[in-house]
Design an enzyme around this catalytic site. Structure first.
Site, PDB file in Angstrom:
ATOM      1  N   ASN A 182     -34.546   6.127 -32.219  1.00  0.00           N
ATOM      2  CA  ASN A 182     -34.496   5.867 -30.783  1.00  0.00           C
ATOM      3  C   ASN A 182     -34.270   4.390 -30.460  1.00  0.00           C
ATOM      4  O   ASN A 182     -34.886   3.528 -31.081  1.00  0.00           O
ATOM      5  CB  ASN A 182     -35.792   6.337 -30.120  1.00  0.00           C
ATOM      6  CG  ASN A 182     -35.951   7.844 -30.209  1.00  0.00           C
ATOM      7  OD1 ASN A 182     -34.957   8.578 -30.191  1.00  0.00           O
ATOM      8  ND2 ASN A 182     -37.187   8.295 -30.327  1.00  0.00           N
ATOM      9  N   LYS A 201     -47.031 -17.491  -8.231  1.00  0.00           N
ATOM     10  CA  LYS A 201     -47.081 -17.662  -9.695  1.00  0.00           C
ATOM     11  C   LYS A 201     -46.979 -16.374 -10.503  1.00  0.00           C
ATOM     12  O   LYS A 201     -46.231 -16.338 -11.493  1.00  0.00           O
ATOM     13  CB  LYS A 201     -48.322 -18.476 -10.069  1.00  0.00           C
ATOM     14  CG  LYS A 201     -48.173 -19.937  -9.685  1.00  0.00           C
ATOM     15  CD  LYS A 201     -49.491 -20.648  -9.713  1.00  0.00           C
ATOM     16  CE  LYS A 201     -49.693 -21.557  -8.540  1.00  0.00           C
ATOM     17  NZ  LYS A 201     -49.640 -20.915  -7.211  1.00  0.00           N
ATOM     18  N   GLN A 251     -49.880 -19.117  -2.990  1.00  0.00           N
ATOM     19  CA  GLN A 251     -50.570 -19.072  -4.286  1.00  0.00           C
ATOM     20  C   GLN A 251     -50.084 -17.885  -5.122  1.00  0.00           C
ATOM     21  O   GLN A 251     -50.095 -17.929  -6.337  1.00  0.00           O
ATOM     22  CB  GLN A 251     -52.073 -18.967  -4.051  1.00  0.00           C
ATOM     23  CG  GLN A 251     -52.892 -18.816  -5.306  1.00  0.00           C
ATOM     24  CD  GLN A 251     -54.361 -19.096  -5.045  1.00  0.00           C
ATOM     25  OE1 GLN A 251     -54.760 -20.245  -4.911  1.00  0.00           O
ATOM     26  NE2 GLN A 251     -55.162 -18.048  -4.953  1.00  0.00           N
ATOM     27  N   THR A 261     -13.229   3.085 -17.694  1.00  0.00           N
ATOM     28  CA  THR A 261     -13.604   2.909 -16.296  1.00  0.00           C
ATOM     29  C   THR A 261     -14.198   4.247 -15.896  1.00  0.00           C
ATOM     30  O   THR A 261     -13.768   5.299 -16.405  1.00  0.00           O
ATOM     31  CB  THR A 261     -12.392   2.584 -15.406  1.00  0.00           C
ATOM     32  OG1 THR A 261     -11.463   3.660 -15.468  1.00  0.00           O
ATOM     33  CG2 THR A 261     -11.694   1.293 -15.851  1.00  0.00           C
ATOM     34  N   LYS A 278     -34.856  11.439 -35.744  1.00  0.00           N
ATOM     35  CA  LYS A 278     -34.670  10.544 -34.600  1.00  0.00           C
ATOM     36  C   LYS A 278     -34.576   9.075 -34.970  1.00  0.00           C
ATOM     37  O   LYS A 278     -35.230   8.594 -35.894  1.00  0.00           O
ATOM     38  CB  LYS A 278     -35.836  10.716 -33.627  1.00  0.00           C
ATOM     39  CG  LYS A 278     -35.784  12.013 -32.878  1.00  0.00           C
ATOM     40  CD  LYS A 278     -34.770  11.973 -31.764  1.00  0.00           C
ATOM     41  CE  LYS A 278     -35.483  11.932 -30.434  1.00  0.00           C
ATOM     42  NZ  LYS A 278     -34.534  11.839 -29.337  1.00  0.00           N
ATOM     43  N   ASN A 288     -51.796 -29.293  -2.269  1.00  0.00           N
ATOM     44  CA  ASN A 288     -50.525 -28.727  -1.811  1.00  0.00           C
ATOM     45  C   ASN A 288     -49.324 -29.382  -2.500  1.00  0.00           C
ATOM     46  O   ASN A 288     -48.403 -28.693  -2.950  1.00  0.00           O
ATOM     47  CB  ASN A 288     -50.406 -28.858  -0.293  1.00  0.00           C
ATOM     48  CG  ASN A 288     -51.466 -28.036   0.420  1.00  0.00           C
ATOM     49  OD1 ASN A 288     -52.153 -27.230  -0.212  1.00  0.00           O
ATOM     50  ND2 ASN A 288     -51.598 -28.236   1.716  1.00  0.00           N
ATOM     51  N   TYR A 343     -47.696 -25.264   4.203  1.00  0.00           N
ATOM     52  CA  TYR A 343     -48.326 -24.468   3.156  1.00  0.00           C
ATOM     53  C   TYR A 343     -49.150 -23.331   3.751  1.00  0.00           C
ATOM     54  O   TYR A 343     -49.824 -23.499   4.769  1.00  0.00           O
ATOM     55  CB  TYR A 343     -49.228 -25.377   2.298  1.00  0.00           C
ATOM     56  CG  TYR A 343     -49.971 -24.621   1.212  1.00  0.00           C
ATOM     57  CD1 TYR A 343     -49.367 -24.365  -0.003  1.00  0.00           C
ATOM     58  CD2 TYR A 343     -51.261 -24.135   1.428  1.00  0.00           C
ATOM     59  CE1 TYR A 343     -50.023 -23.643  -0.993  1.00  0.00           C
ATOM     60  CE2 TYR A 343     -51.931 -23.417   0.448  1.00  0.00           C
ATOM     61  CZ  TYR A 343     -51.304 -23.176  -0.756  1.00  0.00           C
ATOM     62  OH  TYR A 343     -51.949 -22.462  -1.729  1.00  0.00           O
ATOM     63  N   SER A 352     -57.289 -18.155  -8.376  1.00  0.00           N
ATOM     64  CA  SER A 352     -56.004 -17.935  -9.055  1.00  0.00           C
ATOM     65  C   SER A 352     -56.046 -18.421 -10.491  1.00  0.00           C
ATOM     66  O   SER A 352     -55.037 -18.407 -11.184  1.00  0.00           O
ATOM     67  CB  SER A 352     -54.890 -18.663  -8.295  1.00  0.00           C
ATOM     68  OG  SER A 352     -55.201 -20.040  -8.202  1.00  0.00           O
ATOM     69  N   SER A 371     -39.472   9.261 -34.505  1.00  0.00           N
ATOM     70  CA  SER A 371     -40.292  10.163 -33.703  1.00  0.00           C
ATOM     71  C   SER A 371     -41.376  10.724 -34.593  1.00  0.00           C
ATOM     72  O   SER A 371     -41.160  10.942 -35.780  1.00  0.00           O
ATOM     73  CB  SER A 371     -39.425  11.282 -33.145  1.00  0.00           C
ATOM     74  OG  SER A 371     -40.236  12.393 -32.817  1.00  0.00           O
TER      75      SER A 371
HETATM   76  N1  ARG Z   1     -54.143 -22.724  -5.897  1.00  0.00           N
HETATM   77  C1  ARG Z   1     -53.337 -23.143  -4.796  1.00  0.00           C
HETATM   78  C2  ARG Z   1     -51.912 -22.585  -4.946  1.00  0.00           C
HETATM   79  O1  ARG Z   1     -51.553 -22.242  -6.008  1.00  0.00           O
HETATM   80  C3  ARG Z   1     -53.292 -24.628  -4.704  1.00  0.00           C
HETATM   81  C4  ARG Z   1     -53.072 -25.156  -3.357  1.00  0.00           C
HETATM   82  C5  ARG Z   1     -54.254 -24.874  -2.494  1.00  0.00           C
HETATM   83  N2  ARG Z   1     -54.205 -25.599  -1.300  1.00  0.00           N
HETATM   84  C6  ARG Z   1     -55.010 -25.340  -0.302  1.00  0.00           C
HETATM   85  N3  ARG Z   1     -54.917 -26.092   0.728  1.00  0.00           N
HETATM   86  N4  ARG Z   1     -55.889 -24.392  -0.359  1.00  0.00           N
HETATM   87  O2  ARG Z   1     -51.179 -22.490  -4.003  1.00  0.00           O
END
Ligand code: ARG
Length: 472
Positions: free
Chosen positions: A299, A339, A336, A169, A297, A124, A331, A37, A291
């Site tokens: 836009n 994000k 992961q 409306t 134009k 975690n 977990y 990641s 354009s």
């Molecule tokens: N890169 C992981 C995440 O973002 C970190 C936690 C990983 N923990 C594990 N037990 N593999 O969630």
């Protein structure tokens, strides 16, 4: 994903250095690819190092690591931070994530003592802490960006407290309102959006650090101390919840989704208002595009893209809630993937807010066009009905009926309500009198809407002042 810049696995890292004791062989290339990641979570490096600094200071204070080792670790983390900041740091896919990249580099820099940093913690609780820190900042940034947009809207509202436009409306002419009033409607929505980010930041401001893998730890750690060092209101109270929950992320995303929805509506109005058939506002050169083939134009691309980007936040909320909904405690690696959702939504909202603020600040209203449109569509029919109630004592339902007949008559004659003669009106209902003409003009109509929250220019001027005081 592996970027071109990210180094590929070296042959010497055949078994992972963090769990090499148990493992004899290294992962398949595809395993590394799906597991890593780092390309996404390297964005959390500041938070990760901040958490580690708080952790090691606490470990030393509690006598869990020696002061000498803590010092080396603290200094080493400082060097890692500098390397990342300056772009010299080499992020490695085979080291999976930001936590292991930082720790491995620390080990290269200071040797053995680096191995003590991970005492009484797990990735975690570490990642939950990083995200909590990041979200707190992201909420603050969203709030500030929304405030800037509110400022631009309030400026327009003050300028146009008395500028009459059609109120709609069903996108059909309803009653005349003022442009300032319309601007302030968005200030209200955005104010609630700010409140949602503030709530999310407040509720999420608890430190998961020290929950360890899931069960807490046998080391005599001080979670209150690390929480305080990182500016949290205190530690979370259940170790399982601490590593399993991402509802603070969901709250952030729902706030992003709602705010983006508001921005998308305003964007849609800009698209409509800039159409020459409306011509209510003109956007600046800085926020429109031409354009390559049609020289006439102009836009409203930024508005259109803001409308589109609402999909990023709405989709991100769906993505993260789908990730979480089937997960047993605690977990799971699924988490992961939280994000990309968080970052995408935050980035889309930041860009949309900045573009909208620029557009609104530069936008020129065209009062003549708005005024011309405001009188059309029998927009003062409600004023006529209200007059019949107030001056002639009719029940509103009956007044509505009489007014409807007058509208039909005007429609048949191809004129507006104020163009009917008194005699024509009285042929429909004898209770109509000369005074009714006073309420058929759009200025009087708007001026009469004095109820709390109404569109009367005096109200709007006051409301703009109050909004400035409250929000800026
Ligand atoms: N890169 C992981 C995440 O973002 C970190 C936690 C990983 N923990 C594990 N037990 N593999 O969630």
């Amino acid at each position: 994903m592996t970027t071109r810049k990210t180094r590929t696995a070296r042959a010497s890292v055949s078994a992972n250095q963090l769990w090499g004791g148990r493992y004899a062989a290294g992962p398949a290339a595809v395993m590394t690819a799906i597991n890593a990641s780092i390309d996404v979570d390297k964005r959390l490096w500041r938070e990760d190092i901040q958490g580690s600094l708080a952790h090691v200071a606490m470990l030393a204070a509690q006598g869990i690591v020696s002061a000498a080792d803590a010092k080396k670790i603290t200094r080493g983390l400082g060097r890692v931070a500098k390397e990342i900041e300056s772009g010299r740091f080499v992020f490695k896919t085979e080291l999976e994530d930001i936590h292991m990249n930082v720790e491995a580099r620390l080990a290269e820099l200071i040797g053995k003592p680096a191995g003590r940093l991970h005492t009484a913690r797990s990735r975690n609780d570490q990642v939950a802490t990083d995200i909590a820190l990041w979200l707190r900042r992201a909420c603050g940034e969203a709030e500030a960006a929304i405030a800037a947009l509110q400022g631009a809207l309030i400026d327009q509202a003050e300028r146009h407290a008395a500028t009459i436009m059609p109120g709609y409306t069903h996108l059909q002419p309803a009653q005349p309102v003022t442009f300032g009033h319309h601007m302030l409607a968005y200030v209200e929505m955005l104010g609630r959006d700010r409140g949602r980010f503030a709530d999310a930041a407040k509720r999420g401001n608890r430190s998961p650090l020290g929950a360890a893998a899931l069960a807490g730890t046998s080391f005599p750690i001080d979670r209150h101390a690390t929480a305080k060092a990182m500016g949290f209101d205190g530690p979370t109270d259940n170790s399982l919840d601490s590593v399993a929950s991402r509802d603070f992320g969901l709250e952030f995303l729902s706030a992003c989704a709602i705010a983006s929805t508001h921005l998308s509506r305003l964007a849609e109005e800009l698209v409509v208002w800039t159409n020459p058939l409306f011509g209510f506002v003109t956007l600046s050169d800085a926020f429109t595009t031409g354009s390559s083939i049609m020289p006439q134009k102009r836009n409203p691309d930024a508005a259109e893209l803001i409308r589109a980007k609402a999909g990023a936040a709405l989709g991100a909320f769906m993505r993260l809630s789908t990730i979480l909904k089937g997960l047993p405690l605690t977990y799971g690696k699924d988490m992961q993937d939280d994000k990309p959702a968080l970052f995408e939504a935050a980035d889309a909202l930041a860009l949309s807010l900045a573009a909208m603020t620029g557009m609104i600040a530069d936008m020129k209203a065209n009062p003549d066009r708005m005024r011309a449109a405001a009188g059309g569509g029998f927009s003062t029919a409600t004023d006529l009905a209200d007059w019949l109630v107030r001056e002639a004592g009719l029940p509103f339902r009956e007044a509505h009926h009489v007014t409807g007949r007058l509208v039909r008559l005007a429609e048949e004659k191809g004129c507006d309500l104020p163009d009917l003669s008194l005699a024509e009106m009285r042929a429909v209902d004898k209770r109509l009198a000369k005074g009714v003409f006073d309420v058929l003009g759009i200025d009087n109509s708007v001026r009469s809407r004095r109820s709390h929250g109404g569109t009367a220019p005096d109200n709007v001027a006051r409301a703009a002042k109050a909004a400035r005081k409250r929000w800026l």
